[in-house]
Design a protein around this motif. Structure first.
Motif, mmCIF file in Angstrom:
data_model
loop_
_atom_site.group_PDB
_atom_site.id
_atom_site.type_symbol
_atom_site.label_atom_id
_atom_site.label_comp_id
_atom_site.label_asym_id
_atom_site.label_seq_id
_atom_site.Cartn_x
_atom_site.Cartn_y
_atom_site.Cartn_z
ATOM 1 N N LEU A 153 0.828 -1.203 0.000
ATOM 2 C CA LEU A 153 0.000 0.000 0.000
ATOM 3 C C LEU A 153 0.863 1.255 0.000
ATOM 4 O O LEU A 153 0.534 2.244 -0.669
ATOM 5 N N SER A 154 1.971 1.223 0.730
ATOM 6 C CA SER A 154 2.855 2.391 0.761
ATOM 7 C C SER A 154 3.464 2.663 -0.608
ATOM 8 O O SER A 154 3.529 3.809 -1.067
ATOM 9 N N ILE A 158 2.947 5.971 -3.163
ATOM 10 C CA ILE A 158 4.044 6.728 -3.763
ATOM 11 C C ILE A 158 3.882 6.786 -5.280
ATOM 12 O O ILE A 158 4.024 7.845 -5.898
ATOM 13 N N ALA A 159 3.560 5.637 -5.881
ATOM 14 C CA ALA A 159 3.383 5.593 -7.331
ATOM 15 C C ALA A 159 2.177 6.420 -7.758
ATOM 16 O O ALA A 159 2.192 7.046 -8.826
ATOM 17 N N ALA A 160 1.133 6.431 -6.938
ATOM 18 C CA ALA A 160 -0.082 7.159 -7.290
ATOM 19 C C ALA A 160 0.164 8.657 -7.380
ATOM 20 O O ALA A 160 -0.509 9.358 -8.148
ATOM 21 N N PRO A 167 -8.064 7.788 -12.744
ATOM 22 C CA PRO A 167 -8.190 6.340 -12.989
ATOM 23 C C PRO A 167 -6.872 5.600 -12.772
ATOM 24 O O PRO A 167 -6.862 4.477 -12.281
ATOM 25 N N GLY A 168 -5.753 6.229 -13.152
ATOM 26 C CA GLY A 168 -4.451 5.602 -12.931
ATOM 27 C C GLY A 168 -4.160 5.419 -11.461
ATOM 28 O O GLY A 168 -3.666 4.366 -11.035
ATOM 29 N N ARG A 169 -4.463 6.438 -10.675
ATOM 30 C CA ARG A 169 -4.248 6.340 -9.226
ATOM 31 C C ARG A 169 -5.158 5.288 -8.610
ATOM 32 O O ARG A 169 -4.739 4.509 -7.749
ATOM 33 N N MET A 173 -4.005 1.794 -6.508
ATOM 34 C CA MET A 173 -4.445 1.492 -5.159
ATOM 35 C C MET A 173 -5.293 0.225 -5.122
ATOM 36 O O MET A 173 -5.176 -0.588 -4.198
ATOM 37 N N ALA A 174 -6.136 0.038 -6.142
ATOM 38 C CA ALA A 174 -6.979 -1.165 -6.178
ATOM 39 C C ALA A 174 -6.134 -2.417 -6.365
ATOM 40 O O ALA A 174 -6.378 -3.446 -5.719
#
Length: 225
Positions: A153-154, A158-160, A167-169, A173-174
């Motif tokens: 999740l961390s 960071i990637a988000a 939608p990418g974020r 996360m999903a």
């Protein structure tokens, strides 16, 4: 207009930290509540029944057993350490040294939380069904569930931040959440954790990831302002 936007940016870090603290506190309450219910034996019937149901209905599928063994390996401490070091190394290479150090430190601390909590409860591992993987420590909370939530999740958070669209974020996360769920379920499937062990592990790991994610976003927001 510009001054109002500036004030909004100034408030945002404090809002993120407050939100992270509130979520972490709620999850900490859930962990304490679960621990209390387990100590009183309130969850035993549910836990044993769930383990038996999973083993009776899904345990006879050899392909699924192989998948669950692979999935549980993704939550091993060695695997998670390697993932953190690889991602941290990438962040350092692209000149995000502070973020790399933050990830490594928060992952190191976060993945120690379940091990610190286990002796307080000392819950014995399930004896309802045969174990299909080796275990050594106490049962509550699940270290695999907690540690995978901390790390995956961390990293997703960071990637988000770098994702160009909502939608990418959401996808990042999903995907991370589904991976954490799969790892937690694998512990139940393999018979080495009760469902409440896994739920508590998710709560610990999720609380830590959310808190550190809010803190990291707040620090980034301050540097930009």
């Amino acid at each position: 207009m510009a001054s109002e936007r500036a004030r909004g940016l100034t408030r945002r870090p404090e809002t993120l930290i407050a939100g992270g603290l509130a979520l972490a506190a709620a999850l900490a309450f859930l962990i304490a509540k679960l621990g209390s219910e387990i100590a009183e034996g309130e969850t035993l019937a549910f836990d044993r029944g769930a383990l038996l149901w999973v083993r009776q209905h899904l345990g006879g599928l050899p392909a699924l057993r192989a998948i669950m063994l692979d999935a549980t390996a993704l939550g091993d401490r060695a695997t998670l350490t390697l993932v953190v070091l690889v991602v941290g190394g990438y962040l350092a290479v692209v000149r995000s040294g502070r973020l790399a150090a933050f990830l490594i430190v928060q992952a190191a601390v976060g993945t120690s939380l379940a091990s610190l909590v286990k002796p307080w409860f000392g819950r014995v591992r399930p004896d309802v069904v045969p174990h299909w993987t080796e275990v050594a420590s106490a049962s509550f909370p699940s270290g695999h569930a907690a540690n995978s939530a901390v790390v995956y999740l961390s990293i997703a958070m960071i990637a988000a931040r770098a994702a160009p669209s909502r939608p990418g974020r959401a996808y990042l996360m999903a995907t991370a959440s589904l991976l954490v769920i799969l790892i937690g379920f694998s512990r139940i499937y393999l018979g080495v954790h009760y469902p409440t062990d896994v739920l508590a592990g998710w709560a610990i790991g999720g609380a830590w990831a959310l808190l550190c994610g809010a803190l990291g976003s707040a620090l980034v927001g301050r540097r930009r302002t």
